[in-house]
Scaffold this motif. Sequence first.
Motif: not given
Length: 460
Positions: A219-226
């Motif tokens: 399963p592939i989660g989304r979002g961002f990290v900095r």
Amino acid sequence: MSARTLYLDCFSGIAGDMTLGALIDLGVDPVRLEAGLQTLPLPPWSLEVGEATKLGVRGVNVHVLVGDQREGPHGIIEHAQGPDHGHTHDHGHTHDHGHHPDHGHTHDHDHPHDHGHTHDHGHTHDHDHPHTHDHDHPHTHYAEIIAAIEGGALPAPVVAKARQAFDLIAAAEAKCHGVPIEQVHFHEVAAVDSVIDIVGVAYGLWLLGIDRLISAPPPIGRGFVRCAHGRMPLPAPATLELLAGLPITPCPVQKELVTPTGAAFIKAWADGVGPFPEMIVDRIGWGAGDLDLPDRPNLLRAVLGHTAPLTDRCEVIETNLDDFNPELAGYLLDRLFEAGALDAWFVPIHMKKNRPGLLVGALAGPGRAGPIEATLLRESSAIGVRRYPVSRQILSRRHVTVQTPFGPVPVKLAERDGAVINAAPEHDACAALARAAGVPLKTVYQHAIAAFLAPPVSAP
């Protein structure tokens, strides 16, 4: 005969420590596991094994302690960009900076599996600016990692499997950052953790005698990290690079569910990615992460089973040679195995015009006959080959470790209908002990077989 099959039901993702925990829950002895891994030439470390409950389901929780520090199994690789090294991929750290990216949720860089803790590792974290780095902290380079993986007293198949997974991770990171693989380097603590996770899982699979590994689509989660370059999309670039060509499934969780290490396990070792295979379920193991997810237990479910007795369909590729330089024969055999041969052999034969010759044969599994045939034609003096279908039956296999006066020896067991019908000490392990003790190899073999056959001593 039946094949031991392991299905990785990664409904919450997959990481190195979760996989290790699931294998321990399936029956891998953590003491024996750690004893084997302690032979690797690494800085001092220890394995912490416990339990955790996620939404009411118990699982085994594993941490690698390097001194008093823990490190996540992924985001371990830095790439060299010149004197300032650009940025680091510390996805495995828990940097709860309170950032609120503009996609409407808080992303605190923690991985839902195993990172409920903070490591600065000499980094200076400015909550308003990209991370800067104190370059006094030690780093470990690619070649040093490979030397560590290959430098222990573990069975050769374990070393080869671990090297395969690690090379995929390093190659993915190098490709994403546009640098040669030799230039990637690692935080020392993260490097130790990564080696233990990768080699430990390879060793665990070997100890369980797994014949076939299948994974659910990750399963592939989304979002961002900095990071220093700005906002990095999930999945992390190296993870997605590793998953290229494999089925994946979307997931609404705004977390990094699949680590590069977990992706490498599937890419390097899985015989297939898809739904549950047909099999008889024997045992189920659960590997737990540290954090809690909002809509699912943060666990990896490993389902161990066996198929009904089946017959494998293979092909034999062979040719007769009467003009082949025998100095090249050993190299040819090695290349056939590298091309994917299940077995390869030479047979002395007598050919036309009373010439002594050599029959070269190789056994190819499904989809491997083409590369093996090409290798045989390229590396020998053959001008033609024969191919014909064959079938084979395989006994189920597992491994145990016995104690001898010279040290521990892994023994491969072959079973039929639940009964052990053959026990074979691992040659490489016995050879290493024989050299170290200055005794004949056959002596170590004899002690290993005697230790396996010795009845257990009951407590008084």
